[in-house]
Design a protein around this motif. Structure first.
Motif, short mmCIF file in Angstrom:
data_model
loop_
_atom_site.label_atom_id
_atom_site.label_comp_id
_atom_site.label_asym_id
_atom_site.label_seq_id
_atom_site.Cartn_x
_atom_site.Cartn_y
_atom_site.Cartn_z
N HIS A 166 0.84 -1.21 0.00
CA HIS A 166 0.00 0.00 0.00
C HIS A 166 0.88 1.26 0.00
CE1 HIS A 166 -3.32 2.69 0.78
NE2 HIS A 166 -2.65 3.18 1.82
N THR A 167 1.91 1.27 0.83
CA THR A 167 2.81 2.42 0.93
C THR A 167 3.51 2.67 -0.41
OG1 THR A 167 3.16 1.97 3.27
CG2 THR A 167 4.75 3.41 2.19
N VAL A 168 4.04 1.62 -1.00
CA VAL A 168 4.74 1.76 -2.29
C VAL A 168 3.78 2.24 -3.37
CG1 VAL A 168 5.90 0.48 -4.13
CG2 VAL A 168 6.56 0.10 -1.75
N SER A 169 2.56 1.70 -3.40
CA SER A 169 1.60 2.12 -4.43
C SER A 169 1.18 3.57 -4.23
CB SER A 169 0.37 1.20 -4.44
OG SER A 169 -0.36 1.34 -3.25
N GLU A 170 1.09 4.04 -2.99
CA GLU A 170 0.74 5.44 -2.72
C GLU A 170 1.88 6.38 -3.11
OE1 GLU A 170 -2.15 6.94 -1.64
OE2 GLU A 170 -3.02 4.95 -1.97
N LEU A 171 3.12 5.93 -2.89
CA LEU A 171 4.26 6.77 -3.23
C LEU A 171 4.46 6.87 -4.73
CD1 LEU A 171 6.86 5.65 -0.52
CD2 LEU A 171 5.62 7.82 -0.64
#
Length: 122
Positions: free
Chosen positions: A116-121
């Motif tokens: 989730h963090t990588v996709s948001e970044l």
């Protein structure tokens, strides 16, 4: 009839010899296996040959009998009772099963958070 009778006699003798812990057949087979194990422990070339033979044999069995192996496993697992199998696994694995479940949950949550963090970044 003669060949069948001879074969039955040989088979009966061999089976009886394998069941008798003191039989010459069993003692010699044991000594031969121990000797082979000792040679393999110190001979890398022999280890490589045996590894190759086993790999070839496993490949042959899997490619030749793939459907039969799959069917055997599928039929065996399909015949299991889910509740009984779960209880049996929990009995054998014991308390470690709870740690496995907790670790799986924590690792899954961390992996989800990372994705989730990588996709948001991005």
């Amino acid at each position: 009839d003669l060949i069948e009778s001879a074969w039955n006699a040989v088979r009966t003798t061999v089976v009886a010899a394998t069941e008798d812990p003191g039989s010459q057949l069993r003692l010699r087979a044991r000594d031969a296996l121990l000797s082979l194990g000792g040679r393999m422990a110190g001979d890398e070339r022999l280890q490589g040959k045996v590894d190759g033979w086993l790999e070839d044999a496993a490949t042959y069995v899997v490619t030749t009998y793939r459907d039969e192996i799959t069917s055997l496993i599928t039929d065996t697992v399909a015949g299991w009772d889910a509740d009984h199998t779960s209880r049996k696994i929990e009995t054998y694995v014991g308390r470690d099963l709870q740690f496995i479940r907790i670790n799986g949950t924590v690792v899954g949550a961390l992996a989800g958070l990372l994705i989730h963090t990588v996709s948001e970044l991005l």
